[in-house]
Write a protein that holds these residues in place. Structure first.
Motif, PDB file in Angstrom:
ATOM      1  N   ASP A 178       0.930  -1.400  -0.090  1.00 53.09           N
ATOM      2  CA  ASP A 178      -0.125  -0.025   0.015  1.00 53.09           C
ATOM      3  C   ASP A 178       0.968   1.308   0.015  1.00 53.09           C
ATOM      4  OD1 ASP A 178      -2.487   1.469  -0.053  1.00 53.09           O
ATOM      5  OD2 ASP A 178      -2.984   0.777   2.142  1.00 53.09           O
ATOM      6  N   ASP A 179       0.342   2.349  -0.509  1.00 50.11           N
ATOM      7  CA  ASP A 179       0.942   3.862  -0.447  1.00 50.11           C
ATOM      8  C   ASP A 179       2.290   3.419  -1.125  1.00 50.11           C
ATOM      9  OD1 ASP A 179      -1.191   4.200   0.894  1.00 50.11           O
ATOM     10  OD2 ASP A 179      -0.046   4.116   2.869  1.00 50.11           O
ATOM     11  N   GLU A 235      -3.952   4.881  -6.685  1.00 49.44           N
ATOM     12  CA  GLU A 235      -4.983   5.207  -5.667  1.00 49.44           C
ATOM     13  C   GLU A 235      -5.256   6.831  -5.903  1.00 49.44           C
ATOM     14  OE1 GLU A 235      -2.391   4.274  -2.068  1.00 49.44           O
ATOM     15  OE2 GLU A 235      -4.179   3.542  -1.295  1.00 49.44           O
TER      16      GLU A 235
HETATM   17 MG    MG Z   1      -2.935   3.684   0.267  1.00 48.67          MG
END
Ligand code: MG
Ligand code: C2E
Ligand code: MG
Ligand code: MG
Length: 274
Positions: A178-179, A235
């Motif tokens: 993630d990220d 995202e």
């Molecule tokens: Mg994220």
């Protein structure tokens, strides 16, 4: 005069700290009660296919924790996840979200559910068992569960990371970073651990219309993912322009307010742009 003002008496400096501290512990006990009463809800945000000729088929949905406080209303993770981490409540919160998400996903035809995992949750030696139990209780096939780990999650659990990731691999769940791009060891992780997909952090996506550098970084991540056979989700897509650029760059999947904000139902409804 300027110098005098610089010297504040100690009690003036400490007063706000005590206030912050007592508000913090009030919130902590409220959170503890909320967890016990089952007041942590799971909201869902669809993840769509960007490369299906504009149909934007929902392929997955991300589970996002919400705390419904009777007096205050909905509290966002930014206002309680850090506190939950520090107090250890995150393990119960994470498990509640995981269980709710797996159960909700069984009603979604083939859609994958993606669940965030915190460092402290991941570092527990029963984490693999917690995931297995969530799958068994819900009956969700393991390949329809994706676990989202930030780069720091794996770094902080460095002693357990390899063994836990191995357990999760055995279970057959998908693993996402993630990220991606905001951590401090992105490339080490890519060398050391096997993931299925990368989620490009929204801070990169939000600049791609204006900044050639941001576009370049995203293109670089996409090329890297391609070579490593990783899927990619962008995202934080908020505009048609961002979506179009990502499509042209060959990014397969997207998530963001442009398609849908998180909602309390797992059943996806997309914003219509006509
Ligand atoms: Mg994220
Ligand atoms: P994340 O995992 O990166 O989740 C994406 C966040 O970006 C969500 O915020 C989502 O609502 C928001 N977002 C999605 N599309 C857009 C967009 O187009 N524009 C903007 N500005 N924002 C967008 P949310 O729900 O507030 O969650 C924030 C963070 O809290 C998550 O970031 C995740 O790190 C953490 N979190 C949420 N739920 C959980 C949980 O159950 N467990 C753990 N450990 N962390 C969680
Ligand atoms: Mg996430
Ligand atoms: Mg984030």
């Amino acid at each position: 005069l300027a110098k005098k003002q610089g010297h504040l008496p100690l009690d003036v400096i400490q007063e706000p700290d005590r206030e912050v501290e007592s508000r913090r512990s009030e919130t902590e006990s409220a959170l503890r009660e909320a967890v016990a009463r089952g007041e942590i809800e799971t909201w869902y945000q669809p993840i769509v296919d960007l490369q299906d000729g504009g149909a934007a088929t929902v392929v997955a949905t991300e589970a996002l924790a919400r705390w419904r406080r009777p007096a205050t209303g909905i509290m966002m993770p930014g206002d309680f996840i850090a506190l939950a981490e520090e107090s250890g409540l995150i393990a119960d919160i994470g498990q509640a979200v995981l269980n709710q998400a797996c159960l909700a996903a069984t009603a979604l035809d083939g859609v994958i559910v993606s669940v965030n995992v915190s460092a402290r949750q991941f570092a527990r030696d029963d984490f693999g068992a917690v995931v297995r139990q969530a799958l068994e209780m819900s009956g969700l096939p393991s390949d329809r569960l994706c676990l989202e780990l930030t780069e720091s999650v794996v770094v902080e659990a460095i002693e357990y990371a390899a063994a836990t990731l191995h357990d999760l691999r055995e279970l057959g769940v998908r693993l996402a970073i993630d990220d991606f791009g905001t951590g401090y060891s992105s490339f080490t992780q890519l060398r050391t651990f096997t993931f299925d997909l990368l989620k490009i952090d929204m801070t990169f996506i939000q600049g791609i219309e204006e900044s050639g550098r941001d576009r370049g970084v995203v293109e670089g991540i996409l090329r890297l993912a391609d070579v490593l056979h990783l899927d990619v989700i962008a995202e934080g897509i908020e505009t048609a322009g961002q979506r179009d650029l990502l499509r042209e760059m060959g990014c397969r999947y997207g998530q963001g307010y442009y398609f849908s904000r998180p909602s309390p139902t797992a059943h996806p409804t997309l914003v219509s742009h006509t």
